[in-house]
Design a protein around this motif. Structure first.
Motif, PDB file in Angstrom:
ATOM      1  N   ILE A 514       0.855  -1.188   0.000  1.00 14.34           N
ATOM      2  CA  ILE A 514       0.000   0.000   0.000  1.00 14.34           C
ATOM      3  C   ILE A 514       0.890   1.236   0.000  1.00 14.34           C
ATOM      4  N   THR A 515       0.714   2.109  -0.982  1.00 13.31           N
ATOM      5  CA  THR A 515       1.499   3.343  -1.052  1.00 13.31           C
ATOM      6  C   THR A 515       0.833   4.413  -0.195  1.00 13.31           C
ATOM      7  N   CYS A 516       1.581   4.954   0.767  1.00 15.29           N
ATOM      8  CA  CYS A 516       1.067   5.996   1.653  1.00 15.29           C
ATOM      9  C   CYS A 516       2.026   7.185   1.632  1.00 15.29           C
ATOM     10  N   PHE A 517       1.484   8.385   1.605  1.00 14.71           N
ATOM     11  CA  PHE A 517       2.353   9.555   1.662  1.00 14.71           C
ATOM     12  C   PHE A 517       1.635  10.752   2.260  1.00 14.71           C
ATOM     13  N   ASN A 518       2.447  11.628   2.835  1.00  9.92           N
ATOM     14  CA  ASN A 518       1.996  12.907   3.373  1.00  9.92           C
ATOM     15  C   ASN A 518       2.655  13.998   2.541  1.00  9.92           C
ATOM     16  N   PRO A 519       1.882  14.828   1.827  1.00  5.94           N
ATOM     17  CA  PRO A 519       2.489  15.846   0.956  1.00  5.94           C
ATOM     18  C   PRO A 519       3.148  16.988   1.722  1.00  5.94           C
ATOM     19  N   GLY A 520       2.977  17.034   3.052  1.00  6.30           N
ATOM     20  CA  GLY A 520       3.546  18.127   3.827  1.00  6.30           C
ATOM     21  C   GLY A 520       2.653  19.356   3.803  1.00  6.30           C
ATOM     22  N   SER A 521       3.093  20.386   4.505  1.00  9.52           N
ATOM     23  CA  SER A 521       2.327  21.635   4.588  1.00  9.52           C
ATOM     24  C   SER A 521       2.894  22.634   3.586  1.00  9.52           C
ATOM     25  N   PHE A 522       2.128  22.911   2.528  1.00  8.85           N
ATOM     26  CA  PHE A 522       2.624  23.776   1.462  1.00  8.85           C
ATOM     27  C   PHE A 522       2.885  25.193   1.965  1.00  8.85           C
ATOM     28  N   SER A 523       2.009  25.739   2.767  1.00 10.20           N
ATOM     29  CA  SER A 523       2.177  27.123   3.232  1.00 10.20           C
ATOM     30  C   SER A 523       3.286  27.260   4.257  1.00 10.20           C
ATOM     31  N   ASN A 524       3.573  26.196   4.995  1.00  6.91           N
ATOM     32  CA  ASN A 524       4.636  26.249   6.001  1.00  6.91           C
ATOM     33  C   ASN A 524       5.999  25.877   5.433  1.00  6.91           C
ATOM     34  N   ASP A 525       6.033  24.790   4.659  1.00  5.66           N
ATOM     35  CA  ASP A 525       7.316  24.228   4.204  1.00  5.66           C
ATOM     36  C   ASP A 525       7.529  24.302   2.700  1.00  5.66           C
ATOM     37  N   ASN A 526       6.544  24.800   1.945  1.00  6.28           N
ATOM     38  CA  ASN A 526       6.619  24.847   0.478  1.00  6.28           C
ATOM     39  C   ASN A 526       6.784  23.455  -0.134  1.00  6.28           C
ATOM     40  N   THR A 527       6.197  22.452   0.503  1.00  2.25           N
ATOM     41  CA  THR A 527       6.322  21.073   0.022  1.00  2.25           C
ATOM     42  C   THR A 527       5.017  20.606  -0.613  1.00  2.25           C
ATOM     43  N   PHE A 528       5.144  19.708  -1.572  1.00  4.43           N
ATOM     44  CA  PHE A 528       3.992  19.073  -2.221  1.00  4.43           C
ATOM     45  C   PHE A 528       4.465  17.782  -2.850  1.00  4.43           C
ATOM     46  N   VAL A 529       3.543  17.034  -3.424  1.00  2.00           N
ATOM     47  CA  VAL A 529       3.878  15.727  -3.999  1.00  2.00           C
ATOM     48  C   VAL A 529       3.372  15.641  -5.427  1.00  2.00           C
ATOM     49  N   ALA A 530       4.199  15.096  -6.305  1.00  2.21           N
ATOM     50  CA  ALA A 530       3.789  14.721  -7.655  1.00  2.21           C
ATOM     51  C   ALA A 530       3.685  13.194  -7.682  1.00  2.21           C
ATOM     52  N   TYR A 531       2.499  12.684  -7.921  1.00  2.00           N
ATOM     53  CA  TYR A 531       2.239  11.242  -7.816  1.00  2.00           C
ATOM     54  C   TYR A 531       1.808  10.673  -9.162  1.00  2.00           C
ATOM     55  N   ARG A 532       2.462   9.604  -9.567  1.00  2.00           N
ATOM     56  CA  ARG A 532       2.123   8.926 -10.828  1.00  2.00           C
ATOM     57  C   ARG A 532       1.375   7.627 -10.482  1.00  2.00           C
ATOM     58  N   PRO A 533       0.068   7.620 -10.645  1.00  2.00           N
ATOM     59  CA  PRO A 533      -0.720   6.456 -10.213  1.00  2.00           C
ATOM     60  C   PRO A 533      -0.440   5.191 -11.010  1.00  2.00           C
ATOM     61  N   CYS A 534      -0.001   5.336 -12.259  1.00  2.00           N
ATOM     62  CA  CYS A 534       0.257   4.153 -13.087  1.00  2.00           C
ATOM     63  C   CYS A 534       1.326   3.264 -12.464  1.00  2.00           C
ATOM     64  N   THR A 535       2.376   3.891 -11.944  1.00  2.00           N
ATOM     65  CA  THR A 535       3.487   3.148 -11.340  1.00  2.00           C
ATOM     66  C   THR A 535       3.507   3.273  -9.821  1.00  2.00           C
ATOM     67  N   GLN A 536       2.580   4.039  -9.247  1.00  2.00           N
ATOM     68  CA  GLN A 536       2.532   4.337  -7.818  1.00  2.00           C
ATOM     69  C   GLN A 536       3.845   4.963  -7.341  1.00  2.00           C
ATOM     70  N   GLU A 537       4.402   5.793  -8.186  1.00  2.00           N
ATOM     71  CA  GLU A 537       5.651   6.479  -7.856  1.00  2.00           C
ATOM     72  C   GLU A 537       5.348   7.815  -7.190  1.00  2.00           C
ATOM     73  N   VAL A 538       5.963   8.051  -6.029  1.00  2.00           N
ATOM     74  CA  VAL A 538       5.745   9.271  -5.251  1.00  2.00           C
ATOM     75  C   VAL A 538       6.998  10.141  -5.353  1.00  2.00           C
ATOM     76  N   GLU A 539       6.827  11.343  -5.887  1.00  2.00           N
ATOM     77  CA  GLU A 539       7.938  12.285  -5.999  1.00  2.00           C
ATOM     78  C   GLU A 539       7.739  13.410  -4.976  1.00  2.00           C
ATOM     79  N   LEU A 540       8.527  13.362  -3.909  1.00  2.00           N
ATOM     80  CA  LEU A 540       8.458  14.400  -2.882  1.00  2.00           C
ATOM     81  C   LEU A 540       9.092  15.672  -3.428  1.00  2.00           C
ATOM     82  N   SER A 541       8.327  16.750  -3.494  1.00  2.00           N
ATOM     83  CA  SER A 541       8.777  17.973  -4.151  1.00  2.00           C
ATOM     84  C   SER A 541       8.722  19.152  -3.183  1.00  2.00           C
ATOM     85  N   ALA A 542       9.501  20.166  -3.489  1.00  2.00           N
ATOM     86  CA  ALA A 542       9.515  21.395  -2.689  1.00  2.00           C
ATOM     87  C   ALA A 542      10.061  22.528  -3.538  1.00  2.00           C
ATOM     88  N   LEU A 543       9.672  23.746  -3.202  1.00  2.00           N
ATOM     89  CA  LEU A 543      10.199  24.925  -3.891  1.00  2.00           C
ATOM     90  C   LEU A 543      11.511  25.337  -3.250  1.00  2.00           C
TER      91      LEU A 543
END
Length: 543
Positions: A514-543
């Motif tokens: 089971i793929t689980c992730f927390n994208p983080g708090s965008f307004s606090n940490d400028n973090t977000f997630v780009a997720y590809r459902p076909c491969t269930q690949e989670v890309e942890l991203s930030a500015l």
């Protein structure tokens, strides 16, 4: 699978259904199933089901199947598939994304006598009576109870052997502990019926427990049991080993969560019932959608949490994110904006509702300025725990229309769903939940979680909710739940992906598939997630 192995499998499956195959028919079937790479067994099952259901219509009269009979069945399947390819929009349920609101999820209950699930019929009032609260706990318990009885460690022995006496892993009802002195395994819900006194309850009785000498465990394939991850808290359902003391207290020696079950095994037990929502799919639809899903390698979801519309810096950063994806060759298929949408709680002291409505309108203008995103992407909005709404109980209603009216005018394809909510991406099941759950679970923990496997709190959280098959197994006094809609928080069968948006640190963790992730708090940490459902690949991203 090799050609020889597939031939044996085909012959075996047809023999089980009462058919014998001629050599040319076997070759024809082998050619058909080889078209579906990694889905050969599903294709074979589909062919057999079609053969049985349409045998008279297609002129199949004998149990000895020849090439002509097989060819007619295959042709009917191929024609249906070609018709779908020519006009895939003719059946709306086959769209890539299906959005499911928590209040639209069907409610099923397990009948322990008939050993089957049945769907609740009739309306579900928001304000339930006392029986609805009792049913909430009963439904949670029976959901895990029917699951654990299929587990090899807890299944009842077939013969009256030594393992069927003291020391057996067979689950005993709590009522049977009276007068017993040997070791017993029981399953129940941890509750605090008296201040400072914890009890274990099942459908038969309750017993006071002593957890002072307990260690937490879970069953594994390599050892009988070992120290486990997870938060053992009040309101969780556990399996415990121990013995009754003379003072009527059950001394717990080992205590852990009910073992997980493979998703495919759970689906078989459901006998075709759709507990996730969105509508049950036929075998033909599932096979076609699985094929389309494999081709959707460019689909991507962008998930952001804590998008504070009243924070100028957060809005500038959001525009940077939108600019970046606007310039990509293939734009994301879905943007998920999760609350909170204001830096201040929208409670009785909040006097800026009109201002917040205007800020949603500005967000609509910002998205509308990115023409490719506006035309080609979909946008999903999920409220947070401090957003405007009728109550703080789960599930939370979608954002009020008054707040989002201006945004809806700018972005017609925006979706506003409850918290939690669900999405079906072809055959995949994805759950979205915005709650500051980690902090509350840690505060409610009765036994310090083991660090033998991991010391990461997020991994402990994931283990807890997946083993409990529930998004929020907290006491109702800590997190209220609408009694009649507790089923919308269930995680059974296990979904493919769970998004646990939390104000804590950005994380991703794959647990038992089971793929689980927390994208983080965008307004606090400028973090977000780009997720590809076909491969269930989670890309942890930030500015």
């Amino acid at each position: 699978m090799s050609s020889a192995s597939m031939r044996k499998l085909i012959q075996k499956k047809f023999k089980i259904r009462g058919y014998a195959l001629k050599v040319d028919a076997l070759d024809e079937i082998l050619s058909f199933v080889n078209r579906f790479k990694d889905a050969e067994e599903e294709a074979l099952k589909l062919l057999l089901d079609d053969l049985q259901s349409k045998s008279q219509k297609l002129g199949v009269k004998s149990s000895i199947i020849d090439k002509d009979s097989v060819s007619r069945v295959i042709s009917s399947l191929v024609e249906a598939d070609e018709a779908f390819e020519e006009n895939p929009s003719s059946v709306s349920s086959k769209s890539a994304l299906r959005f499911i609101d928590a209040f639209d999820i069907p409610k099923f209950r397990y009948d322990p006598i008939r050993k089957q699930f049945h769907q609740h019929v009739g309306r579900l009032p928001i304000h339930g009576d006392a029986s609805a609260k009792a049913a909430l706990y009963k439904d949670r318990f029976l959901l895990l109870f029917q699951r654990i009885h299929r587990d090899q460690h807890f299944s009842k022995p077939a013969f009256d052997s030594d393992i069927s006496h003291c020391g057996s892993c067979e689950i005993a009802p709590i009522q049977s502990l009276v007068g017993q002195t040997c070791t017993k395994w029981v399953m129940g819900l941890i509750s605090q019926l008296e201040d400072g006194h914890f009890y274990l309850e099942d459908l038969t009785a309750s017993v006071e427990i002593d957890l002072s000498k307990a260690i937490s465990f879970h069953f594994s394939l390599t050892t009988k049991y070992k120290i486990t991850t997870g938060f053992l808290s009040e309101n969780t359902i556990v399996v415990a080993e121990g013995e009754m003391l003379y003072d009527g207290i059950f001394q717990v020696r080992t205590c852990g969560f009910p073992p997980l079950e493979d998703r495919e095994k759970s689906l078989k037990a459901l006998a075709g019932h759709d507990l996730f929502g969105g509508g049950a799919l036929t075998k033909e639809e599932t096979l076609r959608l699985a094929d389309l899903e494999k081709r959707a390698v460019n689909d991507m979801f962008v998930v952001l949490s804590d998008v504070w519309l009243d924070d100028e810096e957060a809005m500038r950063n959001l525009e940077t994110v939108l600019d970046g994806f606007e310039s990509q060759e293939v734009v994301p298929s879905l943007f998920v904006f999760m609350g909170n949408f204001s830096s201040h709680p929208c409670d009785l002291s909040f006097h800026s509702i009109t201002t917040l409505r205007g800020q949603f309108g500005k967000l609509g203008n910002m998205i509308g300025a990115h023409s490719r995103l506006k035309d080609q992407s979909q946008f999903l909005f999920i409220p947070g725990p401090d957003d405007a709404g009728p109550s703080t109980a789960l599930p939370r209603c979608p954002l009020p229309k008054y707040l989002t009216e201006e945004l809806r005018k700018q972005i017609p394809n925006a979706k506003f769903l409850s918290n939690p909510c669900r999405i079906k991406f072809y055959t995949q099941e994805i759950v979205f939940f915005r709650h500051d759950l980690l902090y509350r679970m840690r505060r409610s923990c009765l036994i310090p979680p083991s660090t033998e496997e991991t010391d990461d709190p997020f991994e402990h959280l994931v283990a807890t909710i997946t083993h409990q098959s529930h998004l929020c197994p907290l006491p109702l006094i800590i997190q209220p739940v609408i009694w009649n809609y507790d089923h919308s928080l269930h995680l059974y069968p296990s979904p493919h992906t769970i998004v646990l948006a939390d104000k804590s640190e950005q994380k991703a963790f794959k647990y038992t598939g089971i793929t689980c992730f927390n994208p983080g708090s965008f307004s606090n940490d400028n973090t977000f997630v780009a997720y590809r459902p076909c491969t269930q690949e989670v890309e942890l991203s930030a500015l």
